[in-house]
Scaffold this motif. Structure first.
Motif, PDB file in Angstrom:
ATOM      1  N   MET A 255     -28.141  27.705  34.486  1.00 33.92           N
ATOM      2  CA  MET A 255     -27.826  27.582  35.904  1.00 33.92           C
ATOM      3  C   MET A 255     -28.351  26.273  36.491  1.00 33.92           C
ATOM      4  O   MET A 255     -27.675  25.630  37.294  1.00 33.92           O
ATOM      5  N   LYS A 256     -29.539  25.867  36.094  1.00 33.58           N
ATOM      6  CA  LYS A 256     -30.069  24.583  36.551  1.00 33.58           C
ATOM      7  C   LYS A 256     -29.223  23.430  36.018  1.00 33.58           C
ATOM      8  O   LYS A 256     -28.963  22.444  36.721  1.00 33.58           O
ATOM      9  N   ALA A 257     -28.784  23.564  34.771  1.00 28.93           N
ATOM     10  CA  ALA A 257     -27.945  22.514  34.184  1.00 28.93           C
ATOM     11  C   ALA A 257     -26.596  22.433  34.905  1.00 28.93           C
ATOM     12  O   ALA A 257     -26.066  21.337  35.141  1.00 28.93           O
ATOM     13  N   LEU A 258     -26.047  23.592  35.282  1.00 27.38           N
ATOM     14  CA  LEU A 258     -24.774  23.591  36.004  1.00 27.38           C
ATOM     15  C   LEU A 258     -24.932  23.010  37.405  1.00 27.38           C
ATOM     16  O   LEU A 258     -24.027  22.325  37.909  1.00 27.38           O
ATOM     17  N   THR A 259     -26.051  23.292  38.046  1.00 30.75           N
ATOM     18  CA  THR A 259     -26.321  22.696  39.359  1.00 30.75           C
ATOM     19  C   THR A 259     -26.373  21.176  39.249  1.00 30.75           C
ATOM     20  O   THR A 259     -25.816  20.450  40.102  1.00 30.75           O
ATOM     21  N   MET A 260     -27.018  20.687  38.217  1.00 27.42           N
ATOM     22  CA  MET A 260     -27.070  19.247  37.995  1.00 27.42           C
ATOM     23  C   MET A 260     -25.675  18.689  37.732  1.00 27.42           C
ATOM     24  O   MET A 260     -25.324  17.598  38.218  1.00 27.42           O
ATOM     25  N   LEU A 261     -24.867  19.422  36.969  1.00 30.71           N
ATOM     26  CA  LEU A 261     -23.494  18.994  36.700  1.00 30.71           C
ATOM     27  C   LEU A 261     -22.723  18.803  38.005  1.00 30.71           C
ATOM     28  O   LEU A 261     -22.038  17.779  38.186  1.00 30.71           O
TER      29      LEU A 261
ATOM     30  N   ALA B 120     -30.165  11.303  36.597  1.00 30.28           N
ATOM     31  CA  ALA B 120     -29.493  10.548  37.657  1.00 30.28           C
ATOM     32  C   ALA B 120     -29.843   9.072  37.600  1.00 30.28           C
ATOM     33  O   ALA B 120     -28.966   8.206  37.737  1.00 30.28           O
ATOM     34  N   LYS B 121     -31.121   8.780  37.373  1.00 27.56           N
ATOM     35  CA  LYS B 121     -31.559   7.381  37.316  1.00 27.56           C
ATOM     36  C   LYS B 121     -30.943   6.659  36.126  1.00 27.56           C
ATOM     37  O   LYS B 121     -30.504   5.501  36.237  1.00 27.56           O
ATOM     38  N   GLN B 122     -30.903   7.317  34.966  1.00 27.82           N
ATOM     39  CA  GLN B 122     -30.371   6.691  33.759  1.00 27.82           C
ATOM     40  C   GLN B 122     -28.853   6.493  33.846  1.00 27.82           C
ATOM     41  O   GLN B 122     -28.324   5.510  33.327  1.00 27.82           O
ATOM     42  N   ILE B 123     -28.170   7.411  34.509  1.00 24.64           N
ATOM     43  CA  ILE B 123     -26.727   7.227  34.681  1.00 24.64           C
ATOM     44  C   ILE B 123     -26.440   5.984  35.520  1.00 24.64           C
ATOM     45  O   ILE B 123     -25.537   5.198  35.207  1.00 24.64           O
ATOM     46  N   THR B 124     -27.233   5.791  36.565  1.00 21.91           N
ATOM     47  CA  THR B 124     -27.062   4.595  37.395  1.00 21.91           C
ATOM     48  C   THR B 124     -27.385   3.329  36.614  1.00 21.91           C
ATOM     49  O   THR B 124     -26.691   2.309  36.746  1.00 21.91           O
ATOM     50  N   ALA B 125     -28.408   3.400  35.776  1.00 25.53           N
ATOM     51  CA  ALA B 125     -28.834   2.213  35.019  1.00 25.53           C
ATOM     52  C   ALA B 125     -27.907   1.893  33.849  1.00 25.53           C
ATOM     53  O   ALA B 125     -27.628   0.714  33.575  1.00 25.53           O
ATOM     54  N   LEU B 126     -27.426   2.913  33.126  1.00 26.04           N
ATOM     55  CA  LEU B 126     -26.662   2.700  31.892  1.00 26.04           C
ATOM     56  C   LEU B 126     -25.152   2.722  32.085  1.00 26.04           C
ATOM     57  O   LEU B 126     -24.415   2.256  31.216  1.00 26.04           O
ATOM     58  N   SER B 127     -24.665   3.264  33.189  1.00 26.88           N
ATOM     59  CA  SER B 127     -23.226   3.331  33.504  1.00 26.88           C
ATOM     60  C   SER B 127     -22.388   3.921  32.364  1.00 26.88           C
ATOM     61  O   SER B 127     -21.476   3.274  31.842  1.00 26.88           O
TER      62      SER B 127
ATOM     63  N   GLU C  81     -20.211  15.037  41.653  1.00 26.97           N
ATOM     64  CA  GLU C  81     -19.909  14.601  43.018  1.00 26.97           C
ATOM     65  C   GLU C  81     -20.311  13.153  43.244  1.00 26.97           C
ATOM     66  O   GLU C  81     -19.611  12.407  43.937  1.00 26.97           O
ATOM     67  N   GLN C  82     -21.428  12.741  42.651  1.00 25.66           N
ATOM     68  CA  GLN C  82     -21.916  11.371  42.819  1.00 25.66           C
ATOM     69  C   GLN C  82     -21.136  10.374  41.973  1.00 25.66           C
ATOM     70  O   GLN C  82     -21.016   9.204  42.359  1.00 25.66           O
ATOM     71  N   HIS C  83     -20.602  10.819  40.840  1.00 22.39           N
ATOM     72  CA  HIS C  83     -19.903   9.909  39.907  1.00 22.39           C
ATOM     73  C   HIS C  83     -18.553  10.515  39.525  1.00 22.39           C
ATOM     74  O   HIS C  83     -18.384  11.026  38.410  1.00 22.39           O
ATOM     75  N   PRO C  84     -17.583  10.477  40.402  1.00 21.46           N
ATOM     76  CA  PRO C  84     -16.295  11.137  40.128  1.00 21.46           C
ATOM     77  C   PRO C  84     -15.504  10.520  38.984  1.00 21.46           C
ATOM     78  O   PRO C  84     -14.619  11.179  38.428  1.00 21.46           O
ATOM     79  N   LYS C  85     -15.800   9.280  38.588  1.00 21.05           N
ATOM     80  CA  LYS C  85     -15.043   8.627  37.513  1.00 21.05           C
ATOM     81  C   LYS C  85     -15.650   8.867  36.128  1.00 21.05           C
ATOM     82  O   LYS C  85     -15.059   8.460  35.125  1.00 21.05           O
ATOM     83  N   ILE C  86     -16.808   9.500  36.076  1.00 20.21           N
ATOM     84  CA  ILE C  86     -17.439   9.807  34.787  1.00 20.21           C
ATOM     85  C   ILE C  86     -16.944  11.165  34.306  1.00 20.21           C
ATOM     86  O   ILE C  86     -16.813  12.105  35.085  1.00 20.21           O
ATOM     87  N   GLN C  87     -16.673  11.278  33.006  1.00 20.19           N
ATOM     88  CA  GLN C  87     -16.270  12.547  32.416  1.00 20.19           C
ATOM     89  C   GLN C  87     -17.515  13.278  31.893  1.00 20.19           C
ATOM     90  O   GLN C  87     -18.456  12.639  31.404  1.00 20.19           O
ATOM     91  N   PHE C  88     -17.480  14.610  31.962  1.00 19.76           N
ATOM     92  CA  PHE C  88     -18.624  15.422  31.549  1.00 19.76           C
ATOM     93  C   PHE C  88     -18.185  16.476  30.534  1.00 19.76           C
ATOM     94  O   PHE C  88     -17.213  17.216  30.777  1.00 19.76           O
ATOM     95  N   LEU C  89     -18.894  16.515  29.418  1.00 15.60           N
ATOM     96  CA  LEU C  89     -18.736  17.586  28.445  1.00 15.60           C
ATOM     97  C   LEU C  89     -19.927  18.524  28.574  1.00 15.60           C
ATOM     98  O   LEU C  89     -21.048  18.076  28.812  1.00 15.60           O
ATOM     99  N   VAL C  90     -19.687  19.829  28.427  1.00 15.42           N
ATOM    100  CA  VAL C  90     -20.739  20.834  28.538  1.00 15.42           C
ATOM    101  C   VAL C  90     -20.794  21.620  27.228  1.00 15.42           C
ATOM    102  O   VAL C  90     -19.746  21.995  26.678  1.00 15.42           O
ATOM    103  N   SER C  91     -21.997  21.868  26.726  1.00 16.81           N
ATOM    104  CA  SER C  91     -22.141  22.660  25.493  1.00 16.81           C
ATOM    105  C   SER C  91     -23.184  23.743  25.694  1.00 16.81           C
ATOM    106  O   SER C  91     -24.081  23.611  26.532  1.00 16.81           O
TER     107      SER C  91
END
Length: 241
Positions: A61-67, A41-48, A72-82
């Motif tokens: 499950m922990k990774a999905l919770t973080m996703l 979360a901190k790095q996403i805010t810092a690196l955009s 929710e916090q960054h609706p304009k960012i796209q997320f890939l899951v592997s």
């Protein structure tokens, strides 16, 4: 267009290097860092970043919770899951939480070119949408009124309505007042007529009584006069035989 891409991986250094190599093989993506879940979360805010790649292993499950939280916090960012393998439950949950796509390590080399094209196209659309909306916001319609003026006019309209209501009420009262005055005047006139009639009747009754009294008293006076005249006649007869 080169998308700044951040990797979130706790599946070990080898897995992280594989993902980094995949990103480096596509010029549309630009790697800006690899972090763990604790600092994500901190790095996403810092690196955009514009794209975040999340490796689900070793705790999906922990990774999905973080996703879900990051989406929710960054609706304009796209997320890939592997993940190491394709899992129907993980794929469904990932899509429901807002992941753009799901990759597995056995086929991601073949899948990634098409996925990158979709990611870049969506990023361009997200970038174009605010740009298209900006001129419309800067150039208000000719007939549009500034917010302050609109509010003032709205207040004026409300005041006009209040004034109209007051005028209407005053007119209603004006119409009612003459009618009430006329009714009061009519009542007064009737009362005066009644009083006058009563007084006249009382006066007529009094005169009638007087006349009756006079009629009743007339015979007495007549006899008195007759007796006086008779007495005078007798006196004259005696004095002048």
């Amino acid at each position: 267009m080169s998308l700044p891409t951040l990797i979130i991986c706790e599946a070990g250094e080898d897995k992280a290097k594989q993902i980094e190599a995949l990103i480096g093989a596509h010029k549309e993506l630009r790697l800006i860092g690899t972090v763990n879940r604790q600092s994500a979360a901190k790095q996403i805010t810092a690196l955009s970043p514009k794209l975040v790649w999340i490796e689900l292993a070793p705790e999906p499950m922990k990774a999905l919770t973080m996703l879900g939280d990051l989406r929710e916090q960054h609706p304009k960012i796209q997320f890939l899951v592997s993940n190491e393998t394709l899992d129907g439950g993980l794929i469904k949950t990932s899509m429901q939480l807002g992941a753009t796509d799901f990759l597995d390590s056995q086929t991601w080399k073949d899948q990634l070119p098409d996925v990158v094209k979709r990611v870049v196209l969506k990023a361009e659309q997200l970038h174009a949408a605010p740009a298209a909306a900006a001129p419309a916001a800067k150039e208000p319609a000719k007939d549009a009124k500034p917010p302050g003026l609109a509010a003032a006019l709205s207040d004026d309209d409300e005041d006009d309505d209040d004034v109209a209501a007051i005028i209407s009420s005053a007119k209603g009262a004006g119409k009612t007042a003459p009618a009430a005055a006329a009714a009061a005047s009519s009542d007064d006139s009737v009362a005066a007529q009644k009083q006058t009639g009563t007084s006249q009747a009382m006066r007529n009754s009094s005169r009638s009584k007087e006349m009756k009294g006079s009629g009743a008293a007339s015979p007495q006076w007549i006899w008195a006069i007759i007796l006086v005249l008779f007495g005078l006649s007798a006196l004259c007869y005696k004095l002048f035989p």
